[in-house]
Enzyme design. Structure first.
Site, PDB file in Angstrom:
ATOM      1  N   ARG A 169       4.399  -8.091   1.261  1.00  0.00           N
ATOM      2  CA  ARG A 169       3.082  -8.709   1.017  1.00  0.00           C
ATOM      3  C   ARG A 169       3.200 -10.171   0.625  1.00  0.00           C
ATOM      4  O   ARG A 169       2.440 -10.665  -0.211  1.00  0.00           O
ATOM      5  CB  ARG A 169       2.306  -7.971  -0.086  1.00  0.00           C
ATOM      6  CG  ARG A 169       1.837  -6.599   0.284  1.00  0.00           C
ATOM      7  CD  ARG A 169       0.528  -6.650   1.056  1.00  0.00           C
ATOM      8  NE  ARG A 169       0.171  -5.319   1.521  1.00  0.00           N
ATOM      9  CZ  ARG A 169      -0.741  -4.549   0.942  1.00  0.00           C
ATOM     10  NH1 ARG A 169      -1.400  -4.981  -0.100  1.00  0.00           N
ATOM     11  NH2 ARG A 169      -0.980  -3.350   1.431  1.00  0.00           N
TER      12      ARG A 169
ATOM     13  N   ARG B  78      -3.179 -12.291  -1.100  1.00  0.00           N
ATOM     14  CA  ARG B  78      -4.185 -12.847  -2.015  1.00  0.00           C
ATOM     15  C   ARG B  78      -3.645 -13.651  -3.180  1.00  0.00           C
ATOM     16  O   ARG B  78      -4.404 -14.346  -3.841  1.00  0.00           O
ATOM     17  CB  ARG B  78      -5.078 -11.718  -2.530  1.00  0.00           C
ATOM     18  CG  ARG B  78      -6.043 -11.234  -1.482  1.00  0.00           C
ATOM     19  CD  ARG B  78      -6.630  -9.920  -1.854  1.00  0.00           C
ATOM     20  NE  ARG B  78      -5.574  -8.912  -1.920  1.00  0.00           N
ATOM     21  CZ  ARG B  78      -5.783  -7.637  -2.202  1.00  0.00           C
ATOM     22  NH1 ARG B  78      -6.990  -7.223  -2.479  1.00  0.00           N
ATOM     23  NH2 ARG B  78      -4.777  -6.785  -2.220  1.00  0.00           N
TER      24      ARG B  78
ATOM     25  N   ARG C 133      -9.446 -16.187   3.961  1.00  0.00           N
ATOM     26  CA  ARG C 133     -10.076 -14.874   3.855  1.00  0.00           C
ATOM     27  C   ARG C 133     -11.583 -15.020   3.642  1.00  0.00           C
ATOM     28  O   ARG C 133     -12.383 -14.308   4.236  1.00  0.00           O
ATOM     29  CB  ARG C 133      -9.449 -14.118   2.680  1.00  0.00           C
ATOM     30  CG  ARG C 133     -10.066 -12.798   2.307  1.00  0.00           C
ATOM     31  CD  ARG C 133      -9.591 -11.722   3.261  1.00  0.00           C
ATOM     32  NE  ARG C 133      -9.780 -10.385   2.719  1.00  0.00           N
ATOM     33  CZ  ARG C 133     -10.925  -9.689   2.795  1.00  0.00           C
ATOM     34  NH1 ARG C 133     -11.972 -10.196   3.365  1.00  0.00           N
ATOM     35  NH2 ARG C 133     -10.981  -8.472   2.304  1.00  0.00           N
TER      36      ARG C 133
ATOM     37  N   ASP D 220      -1.606  -4.745   9.417  1.00  0.00           N
ATOM     38  CA  ASP D 220      -1.674  -3.640   8.460  1.00  0.00           C
ATOM     39  C   ASP D 220      -1.182  -2.362   9.131  1.00  0.00           C
ATOM     40  O   ASP D 220      -1.263  -2.227  10.355  1.00  0.00           O
ATOM     41  CB  ASP D 220      -3.103  -3.446   7.946  1.00  0.00           C
ATOM     42  CG  ASP D 220      -3.107  -2.627   6.656  1.00  0.00           C
ATOM     43  OD1 ASP D 220      -2.858  -3.199   5.587  1.00  0.00           O
ATOM     44  OD2 ASP D 220      -3.294  -1.403   6.736  1.00  0.00           O
TER      45      ASP D 220
ATOM     46  N   TYR E 174      -3.399   8.515   5.025  1.00  0.00           N
ATOM     47  CA  TYR E 174      -4.656   7.752   5.063  1.00  0.00           C
ATOM     48  C   TYR E 174      -5.644   8.372   6.047  1.00  0.00           C
ATOM     49  O   TYR E 174      -6.853   8.377   5.809  1.00  0.00           O
ATOM     50  CB  TYR E 174      -4.385   6.287   5.436  1.00  0.00           C
ATOM     51  CG  TYR E 174      -3.775   5.521   4.285  1.00  0.00           C
ATOM     52  CD1 TYR E 174      -4.577   5.002   3.273  1.00  0.00           C
ATOM     53  CD2 TYR E 174      -2.401   5.340   4.185  1.00  0.00           C
ATOM     54  CE1 TYR E 174      -4.033   4.314   2.200  1.00  0.00           C
ATOM     55  CE2 TYR E 174      -1.840   4.654   3.114  1.00  0.00           C
ATOM     56  CZ  TYR E 174      -2.658   4.147   2.123  1.00  0.00           C
ATOM     57  OH  TYR E 174      -2.126   3.472   1.053  1.00  0.00           O
TER      58      TYR E 174
END
Ligand code: CP3
Length: 354
Positions: free
Chosen positions: A26, A30, A39, A76, A156
């Site tokens: 990652r 962010r 973003r 992702d 998921y």
């Protein structure tokens, strides 16, 4: 263009690198102000991931700041269910939401009709990033493609998002193993094809993220983690025998050893709970290892971060001359991590004398 040695690939192949190669899970995201700015403009996470120019730009952002030895393509693990026809949305602050598929009957709606069309922007992002690395002077930086492992992606898909106890997916795997196997088989085939296409588009190595490998009992671990990963490795090697494959069976504990022995991966990502001396003795003679600073230790920063990094590097470079080791975190960077802490850690790693 001047040739720059790719230390990340050298080390994965067991050769001595010039310095300790590093990248962070990652690393694009962010905690970086330049990411948050893009973003805000792009609106949604998927708009960015499926826009080759934006995905390339975001992949390059941490490289320009920190000159990592590897860039990981901005995407992702959930693009696979999305490309197979499952609805996917990233709700800000809440994480991913999918329409939960709870039975084998419900999986039959999944298909390959729009698979390649949906994923083409990811391949374009890889080719653009490959070019950007060269033209911007990062010829020594490798490019990593990735996907989720079948088990983690199935979690998921069946839960419809994150979960605390994985109740629905485990119930399905225990009560209808044949039906669940069909979903796993579909994910093996689609994910292997996806990684092969990423390599064709320019990925120098690939990583398979099995973030929820640690929630299974050891018999189920063999069945739903080791076996499908082995099948993926075999499929990829049929086309690309020499491209390094990194597996990351997070929180696998004692099962790390059989994962390494039985999947055929070239390298394994260690989560923070793995003892680095044990890994040096047990895993490193078999494969390259990557890891494993606790991302919260990076978040906290200071002397304890440097001491923890020093121990990891010391333990995992003790056996040889620094080959078979890539420094990384044990999981993804926390979004509130101060950039100064990352700067301090990177400075320490770059100055470490092998
Ligand atoms: O590492 C990188 O820099 C490459 C990009 C990358 C992302 N996700 C971008 C992302 C990678 C390698 C992933 C993998 C991923 N995605 C995993 C496996 C690794 C892990 O963390 O265990 C998993 C389980 C996912 C699923 C996922 N995607 C979740 C649970 C979330 C929400 C949680 C969160 O951190 O927000 C995402 C969203 C996501 N994927 C973001 C990013 C940068 C945040 C999106 C945003 O900007 O809001």
């Amino acid at each position: 263009m001047e040739y720059q040695k790719k230390n990340f690939l050298e080390s994965l192949r067991g050769h001595k690198p010039d310095h300790v190669p590093f990248w962070f899970m990652r690393q694009a995201g962010r905690y970086l102000p330049e990411y948050r700015e893009l973003r805000a403009q792009a609106g949604s996470f998927l708009n960015m991931a499926y826009n080759p120019d934006l995905a390339c730009e975001i992949t390059m952002q941490p490289i320009r700041r920190f000159q990592m030895d590897a860039a990981i393509i901005f995407s992702d693990i959930l693009v696979i269910p999305h490309a197979l026809g499952q609805n996917l949305e990233f709700v800000q602050g809440e994480g991913p939401k999918l329409n939960a598929l709870r039975t084998a009957q419900e999986f039959s709606s999944l298909n390959f009709t729009n698979f390649e069309k949906t994923l083409t922007p990811v391949y374009e992002a890889l080719s653009k990033t490959k070019t950007a690395l060269q033209t911007e002077g990062y010829g020594g930086t490798s490019l990593i493609g990735f996907c989720g492992a079948p088990w983690t992606v199935a979690c998921y898909m069946v839960e419809g998002g994150g979960s605390k106890d994985y109740l629905n997916v485990k119930k399905l795997a225990y009560s209808d193993p044949e039906g669940f196997q069909r979903l796993i088989d579909l994910l093996v085939e689609s994910s292997a094809q996806y990684l092969i296409n990423q390599i064709s588009a320019g990925a120098d190595a690939v990583q398979i993220f099995d973030s929820w490998a640690g929630v299974l009992d050891s018999h189920s671990f063999q069945k739903w983690v080791v076996k499908p990963t082995r099948q993926m490795v075999d499929l990829i090697r049929d086309t690309y025998p020499d491209v390094p494959i990194i597996g990351f069976p997070r929180c696998a504990g004692q099962n790390y050893l059989s994962y390494v022995q039985d999947t055929g991966v070239n390298a394994v990502g260690l989560d923070p709970s793995v003892d680095t001396k044990w890994a040096a003795r047990t895993l490193q003679p078999l494969v390259a290892v990557q890891g494993n600073l606790d991302p919260i230790c990076l978040f906290a920063g200071g002397d304890s971060m440097i001491m923890a990094a020093e121990k990891i590097i010391g333990d995992l470079t003790a056996a040889g001359q620094g080959g078979n080791f890539v420094f990384n975190l044990g999981h993804g960077i926390n979004k509130d991590t101060p950039v100064e802490n990352v700067e301090q850690l990177v400075k320490f790693i770059k100055e470490y004398k092998l």
